[in-house]
Design a protein around this motif. Sequence first.
Motif, PDB file in Angstrom:
ATOM      1  N   GLU A 174       1.123  -1.520   0.198  1.00  0.00           N
ATOM      2  CA  GLU A 174      -0.046   0.521   0.192  1.00  0.00           C
ATOM      3  C   GLU A 174       1.136   1.441   0.200  1.00  0.00           C
ATOM      4  O   GLU A 174       0.397   2.605  -0.652  1.00  0.00           O
ATOM      5  CB  GLU A 174      -0.899  -0.386   1.139  1.00  0.00           C
ATOM      6  CG  GLU A 174      -1.720  -1.610   1.103  1.00  0.00           C
ATOM      7  CD  GLU A 174      -2.857  -1.172   2.419  1.00  0.00           C
ATOM      8  OE1 GLU A 174      -3.016  -0.149   3.649  1.00  0.00           O
ATOM      9  OE2 GLU A 174      -3.450  -1.409   2.614  1.00  0.00           O
ATOM     10  N   PHE A 210      -4.116   0.731  -6.198  1.00  0.00           N
ATOM     11  CA  PHE A 210      -4.309  -0.787  -5.513  1.00  0.00           C
ATOM     12  C   PHE A 210      -4.720  -1.314  -5.814  1.00  0.00           C
ATOM     13  O   PHE A 210      -6.374  -1.037  -5.520  1.00  0.00           O
ATOM     14  CB  PHE A 210      -3.790  -0.640  -4.048  1.00  0.00           C
ATOM     15  CG  PHE A 210      -3.407  -1.390  -2.891  1.00  0.00           C
ATOM     16  CD1 PHE A 210      -1.852  -1.844  -2.963  1.00  0.00           C
ATOM     17  CD2 PHE A 210      -4.365  -2.344  -2.378  1.00  0.00           C
ATOM     18  CE1 PHE A 210      -1.560  -3.202  -2.364  1.00  0.00           C
ATOM     19  CE2 PHE A 210      -4.133  -2.913  -1.867  1.00  0.00           C
ATOM     20  CZ  PHE A 210      -2.767  -3.799  -1.957  1.00  0.00           C
ATOM     21  N   LEU A 252      -6.702  -1.985   0.409  1.00  0.00           N
ATOM     22  CA  LEU A 252      -6.082  -0.802   0.783  1.00  0.00           C
ATOM     23  C   LEU A 252      -7.434   0.198   1.547  1.00  0.00           C
ATOM     24  O   LEU A 252      -8.211   0.235   2.061  1.00  0.00           O
ATOM     25  CB  LEU A 252      -6.600   0.115  -0.139  1.00  0.00           C
ATOM     26  CG  LEU A 252      -5.744   1.677  -0.655  1.00  0.00           C
ATOM     27  CD1 LEU A 252      -4.426   1.933  -0.326  1.00  0.00           C
ATOM     28  CD2 LEU A 252      -5.926   2.060  -2.006  1.00  0.00           C
TER      29      LEU A 252
END
Length: 413
Positions: free
Chosen positions: A220, A231, A275
């Motif tokens: 991340e 992501f 994320l």
Amino acid sequence: MALCLLRKLPQLAARQHPGCLLPAMFCSTSSAGNDPDIVLSRRGCAGVIELNRPKALNALSLPMVRAMHPRLLDWEADPEVAVVLIKPAPGSGKAFCAGGDIRAIADDCVSARSAETGAGSGRAGGSLSRDFFREEYALNHAIGTYKKPYVAFIDGITMGGGVGLSVHGDYRVATERTVFAMPETNIGFFPDVGGGFFLPRLHAQIGVYLALTGHRLSGEDVKKCGIASHFVNSEQLAELEERLCGGEWLTKEGSFGTVSRLSELLQQFEARSSLDMRVPFSLNRHMADIERHFRHDTMPQVVASLSSDPSSWAAAQLETLRKMSPTSLRVTLRQLRLGMHLNLAGVLKMEYRISQRFMTNHDFVEGVRAALVERRQPVWQPASVEEVSDEAVDEYFAPLPPDRELQLDTKRV
């Protein structure tokens, strides 16, 4: 806190180029003569590039560059291709691309020096060290000025040459398996492939810090730092690829959709990922220190600033920097300061000059041999940043003979 995102250079008219001579699917030959190192194919509305050198962590070779570049231009001119996707081949290991084939380049330098002097101590690089960087940087420029969406799945180790294959494109999709770094100062080189363009444009001095120390970012953090645009969990990449190739993001009229429609698709997958933007970037707690110590324009100033800081973090950074090539550190810092004021083409032309000077110095061959062959600490010459003169640094940026300068199609802007 998410840091600023990189922005792609504006795009204009397509350039003329010779027709691609490669077949519909091209496989460059591997050094072992078995599985292909790179596979280029058409899938639906997408041109797909798969990197497939698992034993070398998908390191980029000159034959791979020569396979990829003309096909990219061919797809750019093909109205049936709406998007280009680059990714590691299925089962190709834990890397997207861990860098360029630096051991082959270092061996080429040693061979050229031996031929030059008869004793292995000459001052000239070989043809590979000229051709590889020239053609790699031309490929980086084509990616940075590409006129169709370019998507990189940076799933796994992404360093050096792998950064050049991804960071200049529209979309860089990181996963929980992504490991990003520009560790070149550790091998007596510098963060090239356009590092002088994107690194100084990251938030504050974080790009300078990453370039000098080789600090690694994972998962991340690569998105939160602004290097990745999105992501997505790795388990979702197969579905994302299917939908990219299927063209659901195209307009109903059949013409290509806008960049924002493709962005919406990527955002949908990011929303389904793990994320968590509420968790801060891992270096957030050190951002004030990074800004304070790495804002200086010379390495002696950076070292003096860190030395005046009694914290354990500053001491750790000094210890890291002392392991790096002093010449690499001084050249890298100037590269980044100059690159902030250049466009991508200008940076790559500057970096080609620098690359050719590194092919003739002691530290590059020493660094590669120490890291990859003999597994020992390198012996740098000179041994400290204070011993590297401004005049010595100047030589890395001086023009090459006119017939050896990097030539780029600057109409691609």
